[in-house]
Design a protein around this motif. Structure first.
Motif, PDB file in Angstrom:
ATOM      1  N   CYS A  26      33.614  36.285  25.849  1.00 38.64           N
ATOM      2  CA  CYS A  26      33.426  35.584  27.105  1.00 38.64           C
ATOM      3  C   CYS A  26      32.642  36.481  28.052  1.00 38.64           C
ATOM      4  N   CYS A  65      35.318  37.102  31.399  1.00 41.88           N
ATOM      5  CA  CYS A  65      36.529  37.932  31.287  1.00 41.88           C
ATOM      6  C   CYS A  65      36.471  38.909  30.120  1.00 41.88           C
ATOM      7  N   CYS A 113      34.975  29.679  27.575  1.00 42.44           N
ATOM      8  CA  CYS A 113      36.269  30.346  27.442  1.00 42.44           C
ATOM      9  C   CYS A 113      37.295  29.561  28.263  1.00 42.44           C
ATOM     10  N   CYS A 135      38.859  30.624  30.616  1.00 46.23           N
ATOM     11  CA  CYS A 135      38.683  31.019  32.019  1.00 46.23           C
ATOM     12  C   CYS A 135      37.482  30.305  32.640  1.00 46.23           C
TER      13      CYS A 135
END
Ligand code: ZN
Length: 238
Positions: A128, A131, A149, A151
């Motif tokens: 990712c 993150c 991802c 996130c």
């Protein structure tokens, strides 16, 4: 002596074999070499593959990058062929110490090889961009559009794109292996892709063998040239 018999004898005598492979190893598993651009690309994509697979293109046009990537770089269902299996078997028997590959499909590991230096990375590994989380290809679904991802960050494959540098640990491992090898077998590469040729120059061992269907600039330096399929040539070692 017949070439196959010479190779058999050298493999028999060697304790530190290294295999250096290119696209030709994967094409025998049905994975096309994106560098051998055919008319299909030109009809379907507005840019040449070398441009699509560059860092700046990825950053600027991720959607177009991924359209090409899912379509051409990910071959669902591709399986290791006889060459992959023979190399894994030679490693298991303590003969072969490393595979150095320009391929990114992860088929050597799938066949059971343990020490594999993937010069151009692998489609199996991704991360990712926000993150940093590592994400396996198996966890990316559906494989279309820009993968995200949990996130929300954009996922980038751990594949070395044009304009990007190679991983220094991988280079070091590959160079050390080649420099320490007593038998170097090069297969399925024209040796024109950087930095293949410079790596091969590090070899100080006894025998250099080339297995490639067409001639390469390295042919004159080789102790043995086999102009045949790699899978067929290595099959006796499975
Ligand atoms: Zn993330």
């Amino acid at each position: 002596m017949e070439a196959a018999e010479t190779l058999r004898q050298w493999i028999e005598e060697s304790q530190n074999i290294v295999f250096f492979g290119g696209a030709g190893v994967s094409t025998e598993s049905g994975i096309p070499d994106f560098r051998s651009v055919d008319g299909l690309y030109n009809q379907k994509y507005d840019y040449p593959p070398e441009q699509i697979l560059s860092h700046s293109f990825f950053v600027r046009y991720p959607e177009e990058f991924y359209r090409f990537y899912w379509d051409k770089m990910i071959c669902e269902g591709a399986q290791p062929n006889k060459a992959h299996r023979a190399l894994a078997s030679l490693e298991q028997r303590g003969k072969l110490k490393a595979v150095v590959t320009q391929n990114i499909d992860g088929l050597h590991q799938k066949a059971g090889s343990r020490r594999v230096y993937e010069l151009h990375g692998s489609v199996e590994r991704n991360h990712c961009m926000r993150c940093g989380k590592a994400i396996g290809l198996q966890d990316i679904w559906p494989r279309k559009g820009i993968p995200r991802c949990s996130c929300g960050g954009m996922i980038k494959p751990d594949v070395v794109l044009y304009e990007e540098g190679l991983d220094s640990d991988v280079i070091e491992g590959a160079c050390n292996s080649i420099a320490a090898a007593d038998l170097l077998i090069i297969g399925g590469t024209s040796l024109t892709v950087y930095p293949a040729a410079s790596f091969v120059n590090l070899f100080r061992g006894k025998h250099l063998v080339l297995i490639n269907k067409s001639a390469t600039p390295m042919d004159a330096k080789a102790d043995l040239v086999i102009s045949d399929s790699i899978g067929k040539t290595l099959e006796p070692y499975i």
